[in-house]
Design an enzyme around this catalytic site. Structure first.
Site, PDB file in Angstrom:
ATOM      1  CG  HIS A 146     -19.552 -67.349 -29.822  1.00 20.64           C
ATOM      2  ND1 HIS A 146     -19.967 -68.033 -30.933  1.00 20.64           N
ATOM      3  CD2 HIS A 146     -20.425 -67.679 -28.835  1.00 20.64           C
ATOM      4  CE1 HIS A 146     -21.037 -68.750 -30.632  1.00 20.64           C
ATOM      5  NE2 HIS A 146     -21.337 -68.550 -29.358  1.00 20.64           N
ATOM      6  CD  GLU A 201     -23.922 -65.647 -29.927  1.00 22.91           C
ATOM      7  OE1 GLU A 201     -23.820 -66.859 -30.225  1.00 22.91           O
ATOM      8  OE2 GLU A 201     -24.751 -65.230 -29.109  1.00 22.91           O
ATOM      9  CG  HIS A 250     -20.729 -72.577 -27.156  1.00 25.64           C
ATOM     10  ND1 HIS A 250     -21.824 -72.715 -26.328  1.00 25.64           N
ATOM     11  CD2 HIS A 250     -21.031 -71.557 -28.005  1.00 25.64           C
ATOM     12  CE1 HIS A 250     -22.753 -71.840 -26.677  1.00 25.64           C
ATOM     13  NE2 HIS A 250     -22.295 -71.113 -27.689  1.00 25.64           N
ATOM     14  CG  HIS A 304     -22.011 -67.952 -24.197  1.00 26.13           C
ATOM     15  ND1 HIS A 304     -23.003 -67.167 -24.709  1.00 26.13           N
ATOM     16  CD2 HIS A 304     -21.613 -68.736 -25.234  1.00 26.13           C
ATOM     17  CE1 HIS A 304     -23.197 -67.442 -25.985  1.00 26.13           C
ATOM     18  NE2 HIS A 304     -22.362 -68.386 -26.321  1.00 26.13           N
ATOM     19  CB  CYS A 317     -26.337 -73.257 -26.515  1.00 23.20           C
ATOM     20  SG  CYS A 317     -26.002 -72.735 -28.200  1.00 23.20           S
ATOM     21  CG  ASP A 365     -10.696 -60.149 -24.749  1.00 21.89           C
ATOM     22  OD1 ASP A 365     -11.173 -60.969 -25.561  1.00 21.89           O
ATOM     23  OD2 ASP A 365      -9.494 -59.801 -24.766  1.00 21.89           O
ATOM     24  CG  HIS A 366      -9.023 -63.906 -23.488  1.00 23.82           C
ATOM     25  ND1 HIS A 366      -8.940 -62.857 -24.369  1.00 23.82           N
ATOM     26  CD2 HIS A 366      -8.471 -64.970 -24.113  1.00 23.82           C
ATOM     27  CE1 HIS A 366      -8.351 -63.269 -25.472  1.00 23.82           C
ATOM     28  NE2 HIS A 366      -8.060 -64.546 -25.341  1.00 23.82           N
TER      29      HIS A 366
END
Length: 142
Positions: free
Chosen positions: A44, A130, A42, A17, A36, A82-83
């Protein structure tokens, strides 16, 4: 004696994100969001803790059928996030919409999961973690 019991299931997803507002300048985004706001974003590996509450069924001893809860969490959390790049792949977090913070993810998960719980069971808390030292939690307060 009827007692309320809380049950927590933890699911995990990896996602990228970026925090930014497209209507702001690069300078303002950097001032507000720091690193950010990087154009590259980046990622998590998130843990999402979902706590439900209710009175255990007298026959099964369960507050909720775990198969049902697992299906809801798979569909509403893991498969959605996810991903994924949250800014590009999840419409609610598209540019100009909600910034995909942990706080915003909590509210999104709460709304989606709460709507799918069976009668007699309600959502008590959603925590989106996170990293080990950073999480957001929502308990349904207005």
């Amino acid at each position: 004696l009827v007692s309320t019991v809380r049950l927590t299931r933890i699911v995990q997803f990896s996602a990228a994100h970026r925090y930014y507002r497209p209507e702001w300048s690069v300078e303002r985004n950097t001032e507000v969001f720091g690193a950010c706001a990087s154009p590259h974003g980046h990622g998590h590996t998130y843990q999402c803790h979902v706590t439900v509450k209710g009175t255990p069924d007298p026959l099964t001893g369960m507050v909720i059928d775990l198969t049902l809860l697992d299906r809801v969490l798979s569909e509403e959390v893991v498969q959605r996030f996810d991903h994924r790049n949250l800014n590009h792949d999840v419409p609610e977090f598209a540019p100009g919409k909600a910034v995909p913070t942990g706080e915003a993810l909590c509210l999104d998960v709460w709304t989606r999961v709460a709507a799918r719980l069976p009668a007699g069971c309600s959502l008590d808390a959603v925590r989106v973690q996170e990293e080990p030292a950073l999480f957001a939690e929502y308990r349904g307060e207005p």
